[in-house]
Write a protein that holds these residues in place. Structure first.
Motif, PDB file in Angstrom:
ATOM      1  N   LYS A  36       0.819  -1.205   0.000  1.00 18.07           N
ATOM      2  CA  LYS A  36       0.000   0.000   0.000  1.00 18.07           C
ATOM      3  C   LYS A  36       0.861   1.267   0.000  1.00 18.07           C
ATOM      4  N   ALA A  37       2.045   1.168   0.592  1.00 17.44           N
ATOM      5  CA  ALA A  37       2.930   2.339   0.655  1.00 17.44           C
ATOM      6  C   ALA A  37       3.395   2.798  -0.724  1.00 17.44           C
ATOM      7  N   ALA A  38       3.237   1.945  -1.756  1.00 14.43           N
ATOM      8  CA  ALA A  38       3.601   2.323  -3.124  1.00 14.43           C
ATOM      9  C   ALA A  38       2.750   3.474  -3.631  1.00 14.43           C
ATOM     10  N   LYS A  39       1.689   3.805  -2.895  1.00 13.92           N
ATOM     11  CA  LYS A  39       0.840   4.927  -3.282  1.00 13.92           C
ATOM     12  C   LYS A  39       1.005   6.109  -2.320  1.00 13.92           C
ATOM     13  N   GLY A  40       2.039   6.055  -1.502  1.00 14.61           N
ATOM     14  CA  GLY A  40       2.265   7.091  -0.514  1.00 14.61           C
ATOM     15  C   GLY A  40       3.121   8.229  -1.022  1.00 14.61           C
ATOM     16  N   SER A  41       3.881   8.832  -0.092  1.00  9.48           N
ATOM     17  CA  SER A  41       4.763   9.950  -0.439  1.00  9.48           C
ATOM     18  C   SER A  41       5.958   9.464  -1.253  1.00  9.48           C
ATOM     19  N   THR A  42       6.726  10.403  -1.748  1.00  5.97           N
ATOM     20  CA  THR A  42       7.901  10.039  -2.551  1.00  5.97           C
ATOM     21  C   THR A  42       8.872   9.171  -1.751  1.00  5.97           C
ATOM     22  N   LYS A  43       9.142   9.564  -0.511  1.00  2.00           N
ATOM     23  CA  LYS A  43      10.063   8.776   0.305  1.00  2.00           C
ATOM     24  C   LYS A  43       9.491   7.398   0.608  1.00  2.00           C
ATOM     25  N   ALA A  44       8.188   7.341   0.841  1.00  6.05           N
ATOM     26  CA  ALA A  44       7.544   6.050   1.102  1.00  6.05           C
ATOM     27  C   ALA A  44       7.635   5.151  -0.130  1.00  6.05           C
ATOM     28  N   LYS A  45       7.443   5.726  -1.298  1.00  4.90           N
ATOM     29  CA  LYS A  45       7.543   4.947  -2.543  1.00  4.90           C
ATOM     30  C   LYS A  45       8.950   4.389  -2.740  1.00  4.90           C
ATOM     31  N   GLN A  46       9.968   5.208  -2.457  1.00  2.90           N
ATOM     32  CA  GLN A  46      11.345   4.743  -2.602  1.00  2.90           C
ATOM     33  C   GLN A  46      11.628   3.580  -1.655  1.00  2.90           C
ATOM     34  N   LEU A  47      11.123   3.694  -0.424  1.00  2.31           N
ATOM     35  CA  LEU A  47      11.347   2.621   0.549  1.00  2.31           C
ATOM     36  C   LEU A  47      10.558   1.380   0.163  1.00  2.31           C
ATOM     37  N   ALA A  48       9.337   1.578  -0.319  1.00  2.00           N
ATOM     38  CA  ALA A  48       8.529   0.443  -0.766  1.00  2.00           C
ATOM     39  C   ALA A  48       9.195  -0.275  -1.939  1.00  2.00           C
ATOM     40  N   ALA A  49       9.827   0.500  -2.814  1.00  2.00           N
ATOM     41  CA  ALA A  49      10.510  -0.097  -3.961  1.00  2.00           C
ATOM     42  C   ALA A  49      11.654  -1.009  -3.537  1.00  2.00           C
ATOM     43  N   GLN A  50      12.211  -0.774  -2.353  1.00  2.00           N
ATOM     44  CA  GLN A  50      13.259  -1.645  -1.827  1.00  2.00           C
ATOM     45  C   GLN A  50      12.674  -2.860  -1.110  1.00  2.00           C
ATOM     46  N   LEU A  51      11.571  -2.644  -0.388  1.00  2.00           N
ATOM     47  CA  LEU A  51      11.025  -3.702   0.462  1.00  2.00           C
ATOM     48  C   LEU A  51      10.157  -4.704  -0.305  1.00  2.00           C
ATOM     49  N   ASP A  65      -0.205  -8.704  -6.614  1.00  2.00           N
ATOM     50  CA  ASP A  65      -0.423  -7.338  -6.120  1.00  2.00           C
ATOM     51  C   ASP A  65       0.904  -6.605  -5.958  1.00  2.00           C
ATOM     52  N   ALA A  66       1.920  -7.330  -5.472  1.00  2.00           N
ATOM     53  CA  ALA A  66       3.228  -6.715  -5.254  1.00  2.00           C
ATOM     54  C   ALA A  66       3.842  -6.258  -6.575  1.00  2.00           C
ATOM     55  N   ILE A  67       3.738  -7.098  -7.584  1.00  2.00           N
ATOM     56  CA  ILE A  67       4.338  -6.764  -8.884  1.00  2.00           C
ATOM     57  C   ILE A  67       3.598  -5.614  -9.542  1.00  2.00           C
ATOM     58  N   ASN A  68       2.285  -5.606  -9.442  1.00  2.00           N
ATOM     59  CA  ASN A  68       1.518  -4.485 -10.001  1.00  2.00           C
ATOM     60  C   ASN A  68       1.850  -3.175  -9.304  1.00  2.00           C
ATOM     61  N   ALA A  69       2.038  -3.249  -7.983  1.00  2.00           N
ATOM     62  CA  ALA A  69       2.438  -2.043  -7.243  1.00  2.00           C
ATOM     63  C   ALA A  69       3.809  -1.569  -7.704  1.00  2.00           C
ATOM     64  N   HIS A  70       4.691  -2.529  -7.974  1.00  2.00           N
ATOM     65  CA  HIS A  70       6.044  -2.189  -8.437  1.00  2.00           C
ATOM     66  C   HIS A  70       5.983  -1.561  -9.832  1.00  2.00           C
ATOM     67  N   PHE A  71       5.090  -2.057 -10.674  1.00  2.00           N
ATOM     68  CA  PHE A  71       4.896  -1.452 -11.990  1.00  2.00           C
ATOM     69  C   PHE A  71       4.458   0.007 -11.849  1.00  2.00           C
ATOM     70  N   ASP A  72       3.552   0.252 -10.895  1.00  2.00           N
ATOM     71  CA  ASP A  72       3.094   1.629 -10.673  1.00  2.00           C
ATOM     72  C   ASP A  72       4.261   2.537 -10.297  1.00  2.00           C
ATOM     73  N   THR A  96      10.031 -14.687  -8.120  1.00  2.00           N
ATOM     74  CA  THR A  96       8.722 -14.935  -8.751  1.00  2.00           C
ATOM     75  C   THR A  96       8.964 -15.257 -10.225  1.00  2.00           C
ATOM     76  N   ALA A  97       9.605 -16.397 -10.474  1.00  2.00           N
ATOM     77  CA  ALA A  97      10.020 -16.741 -11.835  1.00  2.00           C
ATOM     78  C   ALA A  97       8.856 -16.801 -12.812  1.00  2.00           C
ATOM     79  N   GLU A  98       7.660 -17.113 -12.295  1.00  2.00           N
ATOM     80  CA  GLU A  98       6.514 -17.231 -13.192  1.00  2.00           C
ATOM     81  C   GLU A  98       6.109 -15.880 -13.794  1.00  2.00           C
ATOM     82  N   TYR A  99       6.635 -14.788 -13.244  1.00  2.00           N
ATOM     83  CA  TYR A  99       6.290 -13.451 -13.739  1.00  2.00           C
ATOM     84  C   TYR A  99       7.402 -12.842 -14.607  1.00  2.00           C
ATOM     85  N   ILE A 100       8.456 -13.598 -14.891  1.00  2.00           N
ATOM     86  CA  ILE A 100       9.590 -13.039 -15.643  1.00  2.00           C
ATOM     87  C   ILE A 100       9.146 -12.479 -16.993  1.00  2.00           C
ATOM     88  N   SER A 101       8.339 -13.223 -17.720  1.00  2.00           N
ATOM     89  CA  SER A 101       7.926 -12.777 -19.049  1.00  2.00           C
ATOM     90  C   SER A 101       7.210 -11.427 -18.996  1.00  2.00           C
TER      91      SER A 101
END
Length: 545
Positions: A36-51, A65-72, A96-101
């Motif tokens: 959910k933090a992927a939709k937060g502040s800039t700093k929250a997004k950067q931290l979410a991108a690591q976690l 859900d995690a991969i879609n958030a990462h796409f966002d 998550t090898a099944e999502y590589i493609s």
């Protein structure tokens, strides 16, 4: 600001709790909070991108859900967020090898990034994922090349050309399976390409072990079939379609080295005979000459059966360009091409010339047609040859006189422009003399009732550069080899160029292929084409010239 700080503190809390937990999968709510933090502040997004990549493997039910958030995060307005998210994709793919493609397809679109730092991050990300699963990654990347947004296609094609192809020895493992796989991907991508792109793909395929030195006849023929498909040899010919003519010319030239290696030129020649020769007079003059040069160069590798089929058309064209009466308008290079083709094809099926030229060649076969009277054909053909020889000799005399004048002019030339102009004229004159010499050498044996046709390589076509013999080595024993022998600056150092027996000619042949022809949205959906490649009736829209 206080709310942002609270959100950041919670993210750190989620991360620390997950890091310390022995059973991380029990902390579902913590990982959901990170997503959910992927939709937060800039700093929250950067931290979410690591976690998000760090803990995704413990929550397979939340992977989508995690991969879609990462796409966002990759579409965020802040480049720092986008870059952090891009750097996390390799770890996401690992767990998550099944999502590589899907991930590679999306990251491929990010190659259009304008900032160098971001684009560099994308390229490094893709290379890392390629090393994890090269088959899935390549399959996904080539989907962009096959179709989709034009700008993305161009960037992905450049990435594959500049980053992937040079590392084929490292990436394409196991070699046999992966070379076959990437060959199939390339073949699927050739439905709509420019000539430069096609040549790039062909150069790559030739560099593979599958098609390299010692390739089986089946593999050589496979390359020819790829070129045949690009030439549209199954399409009805329209004489006003210059793009198709250019395709045919460039593809036939590109196929020549493979004819030399034993591949069949039958489909090309049958297409010429059925579609091109009947409307040959309507073609533009330069295209006529290019086609005749290709025909001449491929004629030594033509089968007897195809030679018998083509000889009537070749003989008729030869007569069309060798008039019965004197004229100032003989196109000598056209005649040279046709005589060379005639000799090589007649050498393979000599008695086919009996009805065409009135010869009396005996093979003991009914096709000799010795009981029929073709004396008028023999008389007509000989008169044309005689007139051609007389005019060729007259032209040679003029060219020789002209060369003497050019030599004098060169001696008195003062500026570089003058010297360059005179040099070009001398080269043209030399080529003209070689053409006339070849014509005289090829017409002489044709006056006999039972001529011996030239079927070897003693005639060097005038437009083929002479091969200079390599000087003997003067290096002392145990010393370094000369550059021409070792580092690629000489002809002998280019064994990968396929062609005729002479190495120099062999190297020039592929360089001549296609010469002079200037060929040139939502992140997850692929978007619509921004510069559509409007396809023609043959399914291709990219011009060849």
């Amino acid at each position: 600001m206080a709310a942002d700080a609270t959100g950041i503190d919670k993210l750190y809390e989620y991360g620390e709790r997950l890091s310390e937990a022995k059973d991380k999968s029990a902390h579902v709510s913590d990982y959901e909070g990170i997503i959910k933090a992927a939709k937060g502040s800039t700093k929250a997004k950067q931290l979410a991108a690591q976690l998000i990549p760090r803990f995704v493997k413990f929550f397979p039910g939340l992977a989508a859900d995690a991969i879609n958030a990462h796409f966002d995060l990759c579409e965020d307005e802040e480049s720092a967020v986008r870059i952090q998210a891009i750097r996390g994709f390799p770890l996401l793919c690992k767990d998550t090898a099944e999502y590589i493609s899907k991930i590679v397809y999306v990251v491929g679109q990010l190659l259009t990034a304008e900032e160098n730092v971001e684009r560099d991050a994308v390229q490094k990300c893709l290379m890392s994922i390629l090393r994890q699963d090269v088959k899935e990654s390549l399959t996904s990347l080539f989907k962009h090349i096959e179709g989709g947004d034009e700008n993305v296609r161009e960037k992905v094609l450049g990435f594959v050309r500049d980053k992937v192809f040079p590392l084929k020895a490292e990436l394409l493992k196991p070699q046999v399976q992966m070379e076959r796989h990437i060959t199939d991907l390339v073949k699927k991508s050739l439905q709509d390409v420019t000539s430069a792109e096609f040549k790039m793909f062909m150069d790559f395929l030739k560099s593979l072990t599958l098609f390299g030195e010692g390739a089986s006849p089946e593999r050589v023929q496979e390359l020819i079939e790829i070129i045949e498909g690009q030439a549209d040899l199954d399409a009805q010919f329209n004489v006003s379609d210059l793009d198709h003519i250019d395709r045919l010319i460039s593809c036939m030239l590109l196929a020549l080295p493979f004819f030399m290696k034993g591949g069949s030129n039958s489909k090309f020649l049958n297409y010429l005979n059925k579609h091109i020769f009947p409307v040959f007079s309507k073609l533009p003059e330069q295209r006529k000459l290019d086609l005749l040069k290709n025909l001449a160069e491929s004629s030594p590798y033509t089968s007897p059966q195809d030679s018998r089929q083509l000889l009537p058309s070749v003989a008729q064209l030869l007569k069309n360009y060798t008039p019965l009466r004197k004229t100032e308008d003989i196109q000598y290079t056209f005649v040279e091409c046709l005589l060379y083709t005639f000799h090589h094809q007649a050498h393979k099926t000599p008695n086919a010339t009996n009805c065409l030229c009135g010869y009396k060649i005996v093979t003991g076969q009914p096709s000799d047609r010795l009981g029929e009277d073709f004396s008028d054909s023999y008389k007509d053909f000989n008169e044309r040859l005689t007139n051609l020889e007389e005019q060729a000799k007259t032209t040679m005399k003029k060219l020789t006189q002209g060369m003497a004048e050019l030599n004098k002019a060169m001696a008195s030339a003062k500026t570089d422009d003058e010297k360059s102009s005179i040099k070009t004229k001398k080269q043209n004159t030399t080529s003209g003399l070689r053409t006339c010499n070849n014509i005289l050498a090829m017409t002489q044996p044709l006056h006999s009732k039972t001529p011996s046709f030239i079927g070897d390589n003693k005639i060097k076509l005038s437009w083929k550069e002479a091969v200079k013999p390599s000087p003997p080595s003067t290096a002392p024993a145990g010393g370094k080899r000369t550059a021409s022998a070792t580092n690629g600056s000489g002809a002998a150092s280019l064994p990968n160029k396929k062609g005729r027996g002479e190495v120099g000619v062999r190297n020039q042949l592929m360089n001549r292929a296609l010469e002079g022809l200037s060929r040139g949205a939502g992140i997850r959906s692929g978007g619509a084409r921004t510069r559509g490649r409007g396809r023609s009736v043959r399914g291709r829209g990219r011009p060849y010239r």
